[in-house]
Design an enzyme around this catalytic site. Structure first.
Site, mmCIF file in Angstrom:
data_model
loop_
_atom_site.group_PDB
_atom_site.id
_atom_site.type_symbol
_atom_site.label_atom_id
_atom_site.label_comp_id
_atom_site.label_asym_id
_atom_site.label_seq_id
_atom_site.Cartn_x
_atom_site.Cartn_y
_atom_site.Cartn_z
ATOM 1 N N THR A 2 -1.005 0.391 -3.078
ATOM 2 C CA THR A 2 0.330 0.996 -3.093
ATOM 3 C C THR A 2 1.324 0.096 -3.821
ATOM 4 O O THR A 2 2.243 0.585 -4.477
ATOM 5 C CB THR A 2 0.824 1.302 -1.672
ATOM 6 N N ASP A 3 1.149 -1.212 -3.742
ATOM 7 C CA ASP A 3 1.984 -2.131 -4.513
ATOM 8 C C ASP A 3 1.714 -1.992 -6.010
ATOM 9 O O ASP A 3 2.643 -2.012 -6.825
ATOM 10 C CB ASP A 3 1.736 -3.573 -4.080
ATOM 11 N N VAL A 4 0.449 -1.871 -6.365
ATOM 12 C CA VAL A 4 0.093 -1.727 -7.771
ATOM 13 C C VAL A 4 0.671 -0.431 -8.335
ATOM 14 O O VAL A 4 1.241 -0.405 -9.431
ATOM 15 C CB VAL A 4 -1.435 -1.781 -7.952
ATOM 16 N N GLY B 289 4.345 -0.852 -8.787
ATOM 17 C CA GLY B 289 4.619 -1.674 -9.958
ATOM 18 C C GLY B 289 4.493 -0.886 -11.243
ATOM 19 O O GLY B 289 5.325 -1.007 -12.154
#
Length: 400
Positions: free
Chosen positions: A161-163, A166
């Site tokens: 989810t961070d990727v 980003g």
């Protein structure tokens, strides 16, 4: 700087993964990314180890190349003034503070826009509205990812989810920069981890909306394409992805089971989904007769997508040109994973700035902002800034 973003300066107040991943992409495109970090501990991920290389955590090294680090206490009035000066000079400002923190530090959107009307200002948050923190594990739980992954609720093995956030941030910033270039207007960008996760569910989310039924976990299979899953071979597991009727017939011919391709139950994907269990049982009886490598080669020759299940290091070593090397000031030659794109305007053999030490470019950046040497020395003695002792040697490094 080479690349389409040459001449663009990014003031990066983000930390951990989503923001740093976005700004690393911008740096890959040629932007001058100035990473602002606390002078004592820096980005949280600097401590997220082991493993370490040259005293730097691998987690930090993964998403911070191509940047310059200024170690600055933004809570201190003198540090705040320098941060505001940096924002006034930047084309892009990106932050992932908890709601309200950027405003208290004097680098919130409204104050930055007053000094810099054309700025592209990006905030990365966990959840829209309110002060709820966002961490990948909780976002994976709340977004449905854990519900559909594995045989029992399981987290994806990387902070996906961070990727996704980003990537969304980088795309939105690029769109905003184009708007500014064509219309002369700045832009406010907000990216949420939960929104990025939900949009990343794509077909699974749409199927749930269309059917009105909760999505199910299919483990290593696919909810709406069959066969599209793992199978057991004689010496391990591999994946077959017959994504259409033609590929299914090619699969059947390659394994000597043309009768399955001619079976009325399996002629269409809809039929194969309906009679999934019967078909998979037939295929599962064939694949243990040969080792993985033979099946992958045989199916590949027939044009059927198939793949060996590899470990991470094995996958990196097997892929062509998956890594690059830089010369890090403390780790020496350092191997890093490339981004997933190439541009004609960004040469593969260009000078690459390694992930910076904490405060490695503090003096350099403050000088660029017009801070005098005497003032820099005073700020350093007061602990408002920090300058790393080492200096990086720039440029590509030949593989050993």
């Amino acid at each position: 700087m080479t690349g389409p973003l040459g001449g663009i300066r990014v003031a990066d107040f983000s930390r951990v993964l989503a923001g740093p991943y976005a700004t690393m992409i911008l740096a890959e495109l040629g932007a001058d990314v100035v990473k602002v970090e606390h002078p004592e501990h820096g980005d949280d991920t600097r401590a997220w180890g082991p493993p370490y290389a040259g005293g730097e955590a691998a987690y930090y090294l993964a998403v911070n190349r191509g940047k310059r680090s200024v170690a600055l206490d933004v809570k201190h009035p003198a540090g705040r003034e320098i941060a505001q000066r940096l924002c006034a000079d930047a084309d892009v400002v990106i932050e992932n503070f908890r709601p309200g923190v950027a405003e208290r530090l004097g680098v919130g959107h409204e104050s930055v826009r007053r000094a810099n009307p054309g700025v592209v200002y990006c905030s990365i948050i966990g959840f829209p509205g309110g002060d709820r923190p966002g961490f990948d594990a909780t976002i994976q739980a709340e977004s449905g990812y854990m519900h559909i992954t594995g045989e029992t609720p399981s987290k994806v093995g990387v902070a996906i989810t961070d990727v996704l956030a980003g990537l969304n941030a980088a795309v939105a910033i690029l769109g905003a920069l184009h708007r500014r270039a064509t219309r002369g207007q700045g832009e406010r960008v907000e990216v949420s981890l939960i929104g990025s996760a939900l949009s990343g569910l794509v077909n699974v989310a749409q199927s749930a909306l269309v059917s009105g039924e909760e999505a199910l976990a299919y483990g290593n299979a696919h909810p709406t394409v069959v066969p599209y899953q793992t199978f057991e071979a004689a010496d391990g597991r591999f994946v077959v992805a017959a994504g259409n009727d033609r590929l299914f017939r090619a699969l059947c011919a390659a394994i000597g089971r043309e009768d399955l391709g001619a079976d009325a139950r399996f002629r269409t994907n809809a039929g194969r989904v309906r009679d999934r269990d019967a078909l998979i049982a037939e295929l599962a009886a064939v694949f243990p007769t040969r080792p993985v490598d033979e099946w992958v080669a045989l199916l590949g020759a027939a044009g059927v997508p198939a793949g060996k299940i590899r470990g991470v290091l094995d996958a990196i070593r097997t892929a062509d040109g998956a890594t690059l090397q830089v010369r890090h000031p403390t780790a020496g030659p350092l191997e890093l994973v490339r981004t997933g794109f190439t541009l004609e305007s960004v040469p593969a053999d260009r000078d690459i700035v390694p992930p910076p030490l904490l405060g490695q470019h503090t003096h350099e950046l403050l000088t660029e902002l017009g801070v005098t040497d005497d003032r820099i020395a005073l700020l350093e003695r007061a602990g408002v800034i920090h300058q790393a002792a080492h200096q990086a040697k720039r440029g590509p490094v030949e593989p050993a």
